[in-house]
Scaffold this active site. Structure first.
Site, PDB file in Angstrom:
ATOM      1  N   HIS A   1       0.865  -1.183   0.000  1.00 46.77           N
ATOM      2  CA  HIS A   1       0.000   0.000   0.000  1.00 46.77           C
ATOM      3  C   HIS A   1       0.902   1.234   0.000  1.00 46.77           C
ATOM      4  O   HIS A   1       1.822   1.325   0.814  1.00 46.77           O
ATOM      5  CB  HIS A   1      -0.921   0.006   1.224  1.00 46.77           C
ATOM      6  CG  HIS A   1      -2.073   0.943   1.068  1.00 46.77           C
ATOM      7  ND1 HIS A   1      -1.910   2.311   1.032  1.00 46.77           N
ATOM      8  CD2 HIS A   1      -3.399   0.731   0.920  1.00 46.77           C
ATOM      9  CE1 HIS A   1      -3.104   2.887   0.872  1.00 46.77           C
ATOM     10  NE2 HIS A   1      -4.019   1.939   0.784  1.00 46.77           N
TER      11      HIS A   1
ATOM     12  N   ARG B   1      -2.591   1.214  -7.443  1.00 42.97           N
ATOM     13  CA  ARG B   1      -1.734   1.200  -6.257  1.00 42.97           C
ATOM     14  C   ARG B   1      -0.279   0.819  -6.536  1.00 42.97           C
ATOM     15  O   ARG B   1       0.640   1.379  -5.964  1.00 42.97           O
ATOM     16  CB  ARG B   1      -2.366   0.160  -5.352  1.00 42.97           C
ATOM     17  CG  ARG B   1      -2.022   0.202  -3.978  1.00 42.97           C
ATOM     18  CD  ARG B   1      -2.988  -0.676  -3.253  1.00 42.97           C
ATOM     19  NE  ARG B   1      -4.214  -0.001  -2.909  1.00 42.97           N
ATOM     20  CZ  ARG B   1      -5.189  -0.574  -2.220  1.00 42.97           C
ATOM     21  NH1 ARG B   1      -5.078  -1.816  -1.825  1.00 42.97           N
ATOM     22  NH2 ARG B   1      -6.273   0.083  -1.925  1.00 42.97           N
TER      23      ARG B   1
ATOM     24  N   HIS C   1       0.638  -5.062   2.184  1.00 43.73           N
ATOM     25  CA  HIS C   1      -0.785  -4.819   2.457  1.00 43.73           C
ATOM     26  C   HIS C   1      -1.675  -5.986   2.074  1.00 43.73           C
ATOM     27  O   HIS C   1      -2.595  -6.333   2.808  1.00 43.73           O
ATOM     28  CB  HIS C   1      -1.201  -3.567   1.679  1.00 43.73           C
ATOM     29  CG  HIS C   1      -2.635  -3.171   1.842  1.00 43.73           C
ATOM     30  ND1 HIS C   1      -3.161  -2.788   3.053  1.00 43.73           N
ATOM     31  CD2 HIS C   1      -3.658  -3.079   0.949  1.00 43.73           C
ATOM     32  CE1 HIS C   1      -4.456  -2.478   2.909  1.00 43.73           C
ATOM     33  NE2 HIS C   1      -4.785  -2.667   1.638  1.00 43.73           N
TER      34      HIS C   1
HETATM   35  P1  FAD Z   1      -9.449 -11.656   7.504  1.00 47.08           P
HETATM   36  O1  FAD Z   1     -10.432 -10.583   7.694  1.00 47.08           O
HETATM   37  O2  FAD Z   1      -8.006 -11.304   7.698  1.00 47.08           O
HETATM   38  O3  FAD Z   1      -9.828 -12.834   8.493  1.00 47.08           O
HETATM   39  C1  FAD Z   1      -8.987 -13.953   8.619  1.00 47.08           C
HETATM   40  C2  FAD Z   1      -9.471 -14.745   9.798  1.00 47.08           C
HETATM   41  O4  FAD Z   1      -8.759 -15.971   9.888  1.00 47.08           O
HETATM   42  C3  FAD Z   1      -9.251 -14.055  11.126  1.00 47.08           C
HETATM   43  O5  FAD Z   1     -10.391 -14.292  11.904  1.00 47.08           O
HETATM   44  C4  FAD Z   1      -8.038 -14.772  11.703  1.00 47.08           C
HETATM   45  O6  FAD Z   1      -7.955 -14.719  13.110  1.00 47.08           O
HETATM   46  C5  FAD Z   1      -8.306 -16.166  11.224  1.00 47.08           C
HETATM   47  N1  FAD Z   1      -7.151 -17.054  11.165  1.00 47.08           N
HETATM   48  C6  FAD Z   1      -5.927 -16.822  10.637  1.00 47.08           C
HETATM   49  N2  FAD Z   1      -5.160 -17.919  10.770  1.00 47.08           N
HETATM   50  C7  FAD Z   1      -5.918 -18.867  11.380  1.00 47.08           C
HETATM   51  C8  FAD Z   1      -5.696 -20.193  11.813  1.00 47.08           C
HETATM   52  N3  FAD Z   1      -4.521 -20.827  11.640  1.00 47.08           N
HETATM   53  N4  FAD Z   1      -6.700 -20.865  12.426  1.00 47.08           N
HETATM   54  C9  FAD Z   1      -7.899 -20.271  12.657  1.00 47.08           C
HETATM   55  N5  FAD Z   1      -8.156 -19.002  12.269  1.00 47.08           N
HETATM   56  C10 FAD Z   1      -7.183 -18.313  11.630  1.00 47.08           C
HETATM   57  N6  FAD Z   1     -10.086  -4.241   1.400  1.00 47.08           N
HETATM   58  C11 FAD Z   1     -11.122  -3.623   0.827  1.00 47.08           C
HETATM   59  O7  FAD Z   1     -11.808  -4.205  -0.019  1.00 47.08           O
HETATM   60  N7  FAD Z   1     -11.432  -2.342   1.182  1.00 47.08           N
HETATM   61  C12 FAD Z   1     -10.716  -1.643   2.095  1.00 47.08           C
HETATM   62  O8  FAD Z   1     -11.039  -0.506   2.409  1.00 47.08           O
HETATM   63  C13 FAD Z   1      -9.607  -2.277   2.709  1.00 47.08           C
HETATM   64  N8  FAD Z   1      -8.857  -1.621   3.621  1.00 47.08           N
HETATM   65  C14 FAD Z   1      -7.888  -2.322   4.292  1.00 47.08           C
HETATM   66  C15 FAD Z   1      -7.199  -1.700   5.320  1.00 47.08           C
HETATM   67  C16 FAD Z   1      -6.284  -2.407   6.081  1.00 47.08           C
HETATM   68  C17 FAD Z   1      -5.550  -1.717   7.214  1.00 47.08           C
HETATM   69  C18 FAD Z   1      -6.044  -3.774   5.782  1.00 47.08           C
HETATM   70  C19 FAD Z   1      -5.065  -4.574   6.586  1.00 47.08           C
HETATM   71  C20 FAD Z   1      -6.698  -4.387   4.730  1.00 47.08           C
HETATM   72  C21 FAD Z   1      -7.619  -3.663   3.988  1.00 47.08           C
HETATM   73  N9  FAD Z   1      -8.315  -4.266   2.941  1.00 47.08           N
HETATM   74  C22 FAD Z   1      -9.341  -3.612   2.344  1.00 47.08           C
HETATM   75  C23 FAD Z   1      -8.116  -5.674   2.631  1.00 47.08           C
HETATM   76  C24 FAD Z   1      -9.221  -6.477   3.301  1.00 47.08           C
HETATM   77  O9  FAD Z   1      -9.507  -5.916   4.568  1.00 47.08           O
HETATM   78  C25 FAD Z   1      -8.835  -7.911   3.498  1.00 47.08           C
HETATM   79  O10 FAD Z   1      -8.254  -8.433   2.335  1.00 47.08           O
HETATM   80  C26 FAD Z   1     -10.078  -8.717   3.836  1.00 47.08           C
HETATM   81  O11 FAD Z   1     -10.701  -8.172   4.975  1.00 47.08           O
HETATM   82  C27 FAD Z   1      -9.693 -10.147   4.091  1.00 47.08           C
HETATM   83  O12 FAD Z   1     -10.820 -10.813   4.586  1.00 47.08           O
HETATM   84  P2  FAD Z   1     -10.671 -12.341   4.942  1.00 47.08           P
HETATM   85  O13 FAD Z   1     -11.978 -12.771   5.490  1.00 47.08           O
HETATM   86  O14 FAD Z   1     -10.099 -13.067   3.804  1.00 47.08           O
HETATM   87  O15 FAD Z   1      -9.548 -12.369   6.085  1.00 47.08           O
HETATM   88  C1  SIN Z   2      -7.547   1.813   1.560  1.00 51.41           C
HETATM   89  O1  SIN Z   2      -8.495   2.248   2.216  1.00 51.41           O
HETATM   90  O2  SIN Z   2      -6.700   2.504   1.002  1.00 51.41           O
HETATM   91  C2  SIN Z   2      -7.407   0.341   1.429  1.00 51.41           C
HETATM   92  C3  SIN Z   2      -8.352  -0.108   0.400  1.00 51.41           C
HETATM   93  C4  SIN Z   2      -8.037  -1.502  -0.041  1.00 51.41           C
HETATM   94  O3  SIN Z   2      -7.089  -2.127   0.385  1.00 51.41           O
HETATM   95  O4  SIN Z   2      -8.799  -1.963  -0.898  1.00 51.41           O
END
Ligand code: FAD
Ligand code: SIN
Length: 537
Positions: free
Chosen positions: A244, A293, A352
């Site tokens: 990012h 990005r 990121h």
């Molecule tokens: P996560 O939300 O990361 O959840 C993963 C889960 O798995 C967690 O509960 C964790 O504890 C669990 N886990 C991990 N390992 C294990 C294990 N071994 N056993 C059991 N549980 C486990 N994306 C957007 O689209 N828009 C945005 O505005 C945006 N902003 C972002 C800002 C930040 C600061 C960050 C870090 C990311 C952002 N992203 C954004 C990216 C997006 O948030 C993530 O890619 C998305 O939330 C991932 O969702 P997920 O359900 O795949 O994983």
């Molecule tokens: C951001 O708010 O800049 C993060 C958005 C994203 O990761 O999609």
């Protein structure tokens, strides 16, 4: 190959075990329940921990007047730099609006404009305002709140917190039939146990903790990708780590999760300035500060290298009502001694998002029967070489729901696990910091054959530091080690620059490399890789 752990001391059963409680896992669990299957949701820490709750900018969906999935698709394909799987993008953008409506019906509240419509903003790479947001810059917290509440309301979804999934269980026919996990619990389900299930969904999120500075929380150690690799699944596109561009720079020794300054701040007019106070994105890309990005991160890196200053500046002083529009960012700037309404914000790129991951088809099925993956852990092909801003929450919603449909329609009979006689391994948790530093140094925003080989030789040394003492930190470090190996191997293989993979020794994009690097690990821990055509992988 498996992680060293004690023998399972307890057994549970559920039709489906979902690993991870971010947007992807929660959506999959809710949709699976809706079709009457029993669901066990296991999650490594508390239910709301993970990247989802940190998401700032929002969710992209073609909901605005005049916007269409076709236009959203175009922007997604441009950002993906020739490596998007078109069918996956079609699914994402065409099923996206309905998935967002479903999220709203589950209770998520999005910000509204003065006229009462959902307010839409813009982020890098989007040619239209199509980003829904909540609480200004606290979109992820609202998405997590709404989905967690819905899960808690459904008595058919059992949740186990502080449950770290270790490895997949296999039946005699090679199909996956559950997982082993370690639970910090009370009563009968404490320590290492196993869940036997008719399907397993990995939704463990990203792997940002492979690098020394990241926007990702501490749980993002890529456990699910490592688990899938050990289970024999294919991974793809892991060299495409998105950095990012605008992460708050605190000092050069800052490590771990760093505060993000959302792209939406640039969407609302903030400008990037170099150490001389000049805008540097103008002329580099028609969208200037709002270029995709990877392009912005690369230009910032060049500015930092040329000036020797470890950050550039973000000027957000022209944004009206900054504190109301971006309350989270305002408060993280203030707690770091910066008033963004009157001062420039120092920013630098940090790891990121993993655009690649466990290779899945359009239903989220991996290359191993009954093993599914969704969210950041998976590689659906929708992001190609660089994810478009705010397409990740959307992907979790859309593919979490598709997985549920597929499992519902194809659920197999119960299978019993056979003993896993493969080699076990476990690395000393002390390898984590040197691994992260080596990855940031040699496999970061810019890489070369020399830097990647240096990183690989550090990794190979770290790989000799085994331990016989199973514990959470050792399991996580061992997973990080496997992922670092996978990233470096892929990055070495890809002899070109494309999207978020920038090789200083191969600075051009080459049509010969319009393909995916796909990797596998055999039961003895040997890697193999091959190239797959775009749209076939
Ligand atoms: P996560 O939300 O990361 O959840 C993963 C889960 O798995 C967690 O509960 C964790 O504890 C669990 N886990 C991990 N390992 C294990 C294990 N071994 N056993 C059991 N549980 C486990 N994306 C957007 O689209 N828009 C945005 O505005 C945006 N902003 C972002 C800002 C930040 C600061 C960050 C870090 C990311 C952002 N992203 C954004 C990216 C997006 O948030 C993530 O890619 C998305 O939330 C991932 O969702 P997920 O359900 O795949 O994983
Ligand atoms: C951001 O708010 O800049 C993060 C958005 C994203 O990761 O999609």
């Amino acid at each position: 190959m498996k992680l060293l752990a004690s023998q399972p001391g307890w057994t549970s059963r559920a039709d489906v075990v979902v690993i991870g409680s971010g947007v992807a896992g929660l959506t999959a669990a809710l949709n699976l329940r809706a079709s009457g299957l029993s669901v066990l949701l296991v999650t490594k820490a508390r239910i709301d921990e993970g990247s989802t709750k940190w998401a700032q900018g929002g969710i992209a969906a073609a909901l605005g007047p005049g916007d269409t999935p076709e236009q959203h698709k175009k922007d997604t394909l441009v950002a993906g730099a020739g490596l998007c799987k078109e069918q996956a993008v079609d699914v994402l953008v065409s099923e996206g609006p309905e998935a967002v409506r479903k999220l709203i019906s589950r209770g998520a509240l999005f910000d509204k404009s003065e006229s009462g419509e959902i307010a839409l903003t813009r982020e890098g790479g989007h040619l239209r305002n199509r980003i829904l947001h909540a609480g200004g810059d606290a979109t992820g917290a609202e998405v997590s709140r709404a989905l967690v509440a819905a899960v808690h309301e459904d008595s058919g979804i059992e949740v186990i917190e502080h449950a770290l999934a270790l490895d997949a269980l296999h039946a005699a026919n090679g199909e996956v039939c559950g997982v082993t996990l370690h639970v910090i619990g009370v009563g009968s389900r404490d320590g290492v146990g196993r869940v036997i299930a008719r399907a397993v969904v990995i939704a463990t999120g990203g792997l940002g903790q492979v690098y020394s500075q990241t926007t990702n929380p501490s749980v993002s150690t890529g456990d699910g990708v490592a688990l899938a690799l050990r289970a024999g699944a294919k991974v793809a596109d892991v060299e495409f780590i998105q950095f990012h561009p605008t992460v708050l720079w605190r000092d050069s020794s800052a490590a771990g999760q760093q505060p993000l300054i959302s792209e939406a701040v640039r969407g609302e007019g903030a400008l990037l300035l170099n150490h001389r106070g000049e805008r540097f994105m103008v002329g580099k890309h028609p969208q200037a500060e709002l270029a995709p990005r990877d392009i912005v991160a690369k230009e910032i890196f060049i500015q930092m290298k040329e000036s020797g200053v470890p950050h550039v500046w973000l000027d957000a002083t022209g944004i009206k009502d900054f504190q109301e529009r971006f309350p989270t960012i305002y408060s993280s700037c203030k707690s770091n001694g910066i008033d963004p309404t009157s001062q420039l914000i120092p920013v630098a790129p940090a790891s990121h998002y993993a655009s690649g991951g466990v290779l899945v088809d359009l239903n989220g099925l991996t290359s191993v029967p009954r093993l599914y993956a969704c969210g950041e852990t998976a590689c659906t092909g929708a992001h190609g070489a660089n994810r478009l801003a705010s397409n990740s929450l959307l992907e979790g919603l859309v593919f979490g729901s598709r997985i549920a449909d597929h499992i519902t329609n194809h659920i197999g009979p119960w299978l019993e696990p056979v003993e896993d006689l493969s080699e076990s391994f476990l690395l000393n948790p002390a390898i984590e910091l040197p691994l992260q530093l080596a990855m940031s140094q040699g496999a970061g925003v810019m890489r070369s054959e020399i830097s990647l080989n240096e990183t690989l030789s550090v990794l190979n040394q770290l790989g000799t530091r085994a331990t016989n003492e199973p514990r959470i930190e050792a399991w996580e470090a061992s997973n990080l080690y496997l992922l670092a190996q996978a990233i470096v191997r892929s990055a070495l293989a890809r002899k070109e620059s494309r999207g978020s993979h920038w090789r200083s020794d191969f600075p051009e994009t080459s049509p010969d490399w319009q393909c995916h690097v796909v990797q596998e690990l055999d039961s003895e821990g040997n890697w193999s890789s091959h190239l797959e055509e775009v749209n076939d992988a």
